[in-house]
Design a protein around this motif. Structure first.
Motif, PDB file in Angstrom:
ATOM      1  N   SER A  76       0.837  -1.200   0.000  1.00  0.00           N
ATOM      2  CA  SER A  76       0.000   0.000   0.000  1.00  0.00           C
ATOM      3  C   SER A  76       0.872   1.251   0.000  1.00  0.00           C
ATOM      4  O   SER A  76       2.087   1.179   0.135  1.00  0.00           O
ATOM      5  N   ASN A  77       0.219   2.395  -0.096  1.00  0.00           N
ATOM      6  CA  ASN A  77       0.965   3.649  -0.082  1.00  0.00           C
ATOM      7  C   ASN A  77       0.884   4.334   1.288  1.00  0.00           C
ATOM      8  O   ASN A  77       1.158   5.517   1.399  1.00  0.00           O
ATOM      9  N   GLN A  78       0.508   3.567   2.327  1.00  0.00           N
ATOM     10  CA  GLN A  78       0.421   4.092   3.684  1.00  0.00           C
ATOM     11  C   GLN A  78       1.078   3.104   4.643  1.00  0.00           C
ATOM     12  O   GLN A  78       1.147   1.907   4.369  1.00  0.00           O
ATOM     13  N   PRO A  79       1.545   3.588   5.793  1.00  0.00           N
ATOM     14  CA  PRO A  79       2.231   2.686   6.725  1.00  0.00           C
ATOM     15  C   PRO A  79       1.275   1.737   7.450  1.00  0.00           C
ATOM     16  O   PRO A  79       0.080   1.985   7.552  1.00  0.00           O
ATOM     17  N   ILE A  80       1.855   0.657   7.951  1.00  0.00           N
ATOM     18  CA  ILE A  80       1.169  -0.318   8.800  1.00  0.00           C
ATOM     19  C   ILE A  80       1.839  -0.219  10.167  1.00  0.00           C
ATOM     20  O   ILE A  80       3.060  -0.087  10.268  1.00  0.00           O
ATOM     21  N   TYR A  81       1.039  -0.301  11.231  1.00  0.00           N
ATOM     22  CA  TYR A  81       1.560  -0.125  12.586  1.00  0.00           C
ATOM     23  C   TYR A  81       1.313  -1.358  13.459  1.00  0.00           C
ATOM     24  O   TYR A  81       0.404  -2.147  13.204  1.00  0.00           O
ATOM     25  N   ASP A  82       2.106  -1.453  14.513  1.00  0.00           N
ATOM     26  CA  ASP A  82       1.916  -2.434  15.589  1.00  0.00           C
ATOM     27  C   ASP A  82       1.660  -3.844  15.065  1.00  0.00           C
ATOM     28  O   ASP A  82       0.643  -4.467  15.343  1.00  0.00           O
TER      29      ASP A  82
END
Length: 187
Positions: A87-93
């Protein structure tokens, strides 16, 4: 008396009265037809709005799942744990779990940046390789075929992963690859 007869004669319908009655009847029929058409249009409009509402709800679900569907974690044949955020957005945790045959391992990563394709998680990879090596040694008379079968079994056991997308939704992907939203936990 002559006057009474005249009143009775005036009450008898004439051509103008018949024409007026037929006109009133036609107006009533047109009014009923218009009312029926309005009801049919209202029903059709309601059906269209309901269908559009359903399509909009489905589009929202797909939009909500879009980023989560582009994040993957997998275990390759050499027991390397890899991940990808297309994707063009971050993934967290990110929380990755491996549980199989009495072995339970997990790894965490706070952030996976956008367009991070084919990253590696060395700590859990090393742990799983050691665990698998121990399992190989337990085999009575290990052969290339039995070791390969054990490798396949472990890879098929797969990994599960939990993560939070850029919009704050928490997701879980099970070892079979099925994606589900994790319900909010209330304190």
């Amino acid at each position: 008396m002559h006057r009474a007869i005249r009143i009775l004669a005036a009450d008898e319908p004439n051509a103008a009265d018949w024409l007026s009655a037929w006109s009133d009847f036609a107006t009533a029929l047109i009014t009923l037809g218009t009312l029926g058409a309005a009801i049919a249009a209202a029903i059709a409009t309601y059906g269209t709005l309901k269908a559009q509402s359903t399509q909009l709800a489905e589009a929202r679900v797909q939009e909500k799942r879009a980023q989560a569907g582009q994040f993957a974690v997998w275990l390759s044949g050499d027991m390397t744990v890899s991940f990808s955020n297309a994707s063009n957005q971050p993934i967290y945790d990110v929380l990755i779990r491996f549980e199989h045959d009495g072995v339970s391992r997990k790894a965490t990563r706070h952030l996976v940046s956008p367009d991070h394709l084919n990253g590696r998680l060395p700590a859990i990879t090393d742990q799983l390789r050691v665990d698998l090596q121990v399992r190989r040694e337990v085999l009575s008379k290990p052969t290339a075929e039995s070791i390969e079968a054990l490798n396949r079994e472990w890879c098929q056991a797969g990994l599960s992963v939990e993560f939070t997308d850029a919009h704050g939704y928490r997701w879980r992907r099970d070892p079979k690859g099925r994606l589900a939203e994790v319900p909010e936990q209330r304190d």
